[in-house]
Write an enzyme that holds these catalytic residues in place. Structure first.
Site, PDB file in Angstrom:
ATOM      1  N   ARG A   1     -25.640  16.305  15.596  1.00 41.61           N
ATOM      2  CA  ARG A   1     -24.413  16.748  14.918  1.00 41.61           C
ATOM      3  C   ARG A   1     -23.419  17.370  15.889  1.00 41.61           C
ATOM      4  NH1 ARG A   1     -27.107  19.710   9.779  1.00 41.61           N
ATOM      5  NH2 ARG A   1     -28.018  17.900   8.759  1.00 41.61           N
TER       6      ARG A   1
ATOM      7  N   ARG B   1     -18.227  19.567  11.818  1.00 37.14           N
ATOM      8  CA  ARG B   1     -17.219  20.447  11.230  1.00 37.14           C
ATOM      9  C   ARG B   1     -16.967  21.715  12.017  1.00 37.14           C
ATOM     10  NH1 ARG B   1     -19.700  20.710   5.311  1.00 37.14           N
ATOM     11  NH2 ARG B   1     -21.596  20.641   6.571  1.00 37.14           N
TER      12      ARG B   1
ATOM     13  N   ARG C   1     -10.857  15.193   9.324  1.00 37.76           N
ATOM     14  CA  ARG C   1     -11.448  15.218   7.979  1.00 37.76           C
ATOM     15  C   ARG C   1     -10.375  15.265   6.901  1.00 37.76           C
ATOM     16  NH1 ARG C   1     -15.013  20.372   6.509  1.00 37.76           N
ATOM     17  NH2 ARG C   1     -12.924  21.271   6.703  1.00 37.76           N
TER      18      ARG C   1
ATOM     19  N   ASP D   1     -23.769   7.838   9.245  1.00 30.23           N
ATOM     20  CA  ASP D   1     -24.659   8.585   8.362  1.00 30.23           C
ATOM     21  C   ASP D   1     -25.874   7.729   8.032  1.00 30.23           C
ATOM     22  OD1 ASP D   1     -25.509   9.590   5.389  1.00 30.23           O
ATOM     23  OD2 ASP D   1     -24.554  11.209   6.519  1.00 30.23           O
TER      24      ASP D   1
ATOM     25  N   TYR E   1     -33.650  10.199  -0.526  1.00 35.96           N
ATOM     26  CA  TYR E   1     -32.304  10.319  -1.090  1.00 35.96           C
ATOM     27  C   TYR E   1     -32.045   9.241  -2.144  1.00 35.96           C
ATOM     28  CZ  TYR E   1     -31.142  13.670   2.561  1.00 35.96           C
ATOM     29  OH  TYR E   1     -31.111  14.780   3.369  1.00 35.96           O
TER      30      TYR E   1
END
Length: 353
Positions: A33, A37, A46, A82, A158
């Site tokens: 990562r 962010r 974003r 992702d 998921y």
């Protein structure tokens, strides 16, 4: 950067040399990562598009991948994407909701599984391959380009839950009450993941990583069945087509099972989570899996806090692995509100010898 065994590999890329089993000093560094962010330039991007659009728009995905390379000079650039791109590419609905995370149409029945179409994947992920092709041309010559995918079990979690979960109860229930259905889902993901990763390699990825973030929720028998065996099949498939491409496996919170994972899957590099001791794992695996590279594994919270404690911890991990194949990384991803200057100080600390 000086290698302690510089003659063993013709590559000028420190990370690629380390992933191929060479002891490089100081060790190459990249962070899970690292494009995220915590970076103001990432947040600016974003605001221009939703997450899935950014992943599937080569201009945006290329820029987001390069941002931490431009800022920190990381030895590895990992594709901005992702792990849930694969189920989306097969036709499962997918939304990323701010404050909630991914939301998918849950797979709970034979009919749900039948609606997935693995034949859609290669066309659907063509923009991802385009991003990799661009990155291969635009990255610095010393930077290794990394592709990745989620491992079948973690992606299945998921898909069955319909999103994130604390305990993935629906997934584990399906494993017990409808193992045939769960096996078919894992088999579908195994073959599709292997094919997708080969596509990434052919587009320019020099190494690929399998993220099994939820491997640690399984007991040993299920770990062997749903983590080790699918990974072994994926590695074998990729190695048959791309024998020189290093593969990194990350069975997060796998505990003592990482030994069997490293022995049986055929991975080149074992990524360690925060609770592992790299020096002890290295000693444990030195005879069982000779030439294995270890990656990791500083606590992301230590990076978040920064300061002298961070520098001491980073250099302790680095120094404990000197003379062994090692890639410096975290035990999980960079936390959202990590100060960017802490990341800069970390990279400097690892490289300062």
């Amino acid at each position: 950067m000086i290698s302690e065994n510089a003659s063993s590999s013709p590559s000028s890329k420190p990370l690629l040399r380390a992933l191929r089993g060479e002891a490089v000093w100081p060790p190459p560094v990249w962070l899970m990562r690292q494009a995220g962010r915590y970076l103001p330039e990432f947040r600016a991007m974003r605001d221009k598009a939703d997450f899935l659009t950014r992943c599937m728009t080569p201009d945006m995905a290329t820029e987001l991948t390069i941002q931490p390379i431009r800022r920190y000079g990381m030895d590895g650039a990992i594709l901005f994407s992702d792990i849930l791109i694969l189920p989306w590419a097969m036709g499962q609905s997918l939304d990323f909701i701010e404050g909630r995370g991914p939301v998918l149409g849950a797979i709970r029945s034979e009919a749900d599984l039948a609606r997935l179409d693995p034949k859609r994947v290669q066309d659907a992920v063509a923009p991802v391959r385009e991003t990799l092709s661009r990155l291969a041309k635009e990255l610095p010559d010393v930077t290794t380009l990394l592709g990745f995918a989620g491992s079948p079990f973690t992606v299945a979690c998921y898909m069955v839950e319909g999103g994130g979960s604390r305990d993935f109860a629906e997934t584990r229930r399906m494993m017990q009450t409808n193992p045939a259905l769960f096996d078919r889902l894992i088999d579908t993901l195994t073959s599709s993941t292997a094919e997708m990763l080969c596509g990434q390699i052919e587009a320019g990825a020099e190494a690929v990583m399998l993220f099994d973030s939820w491997a640690g929720i399984l007991p040993p028998s299920a770990f062997r069945r749903y983590v080790i065996e699918p990974t072994r099949q994926i590695v074998a498939y990729i190695r048959a087509r791309h024998p020189n491409t290093p593969l990194i496996g990350f069975p997060r919170l796998g505990g003592i099972m990482v030994r069997e994972y490293a022995q049986k899957t055929g991975i080149n590099t074992l990524a360690l989570d925060t609770v592992a001791d790299p020096a002890q794992i290295s000693e444990l695996l030195s005879e069982a899996v000779p030439g294995l590279t270890l990656q990791g594994n500083m606590d992301p919270m230590i990076l978040f806090s920064g300061g002298e404690t961070m520098i001491r911890e980073a250099q302790a991990i680095r120094d404990a692995m000197r003379g062994k194949p090692h890639v410096f990384n975290l035990g999980h991803g960079v936390m959202q509100h990590t100060p960017p200057e802490n990341v800069a100080a970390l990279v400097e600390a690892v490289r300062s010898v």
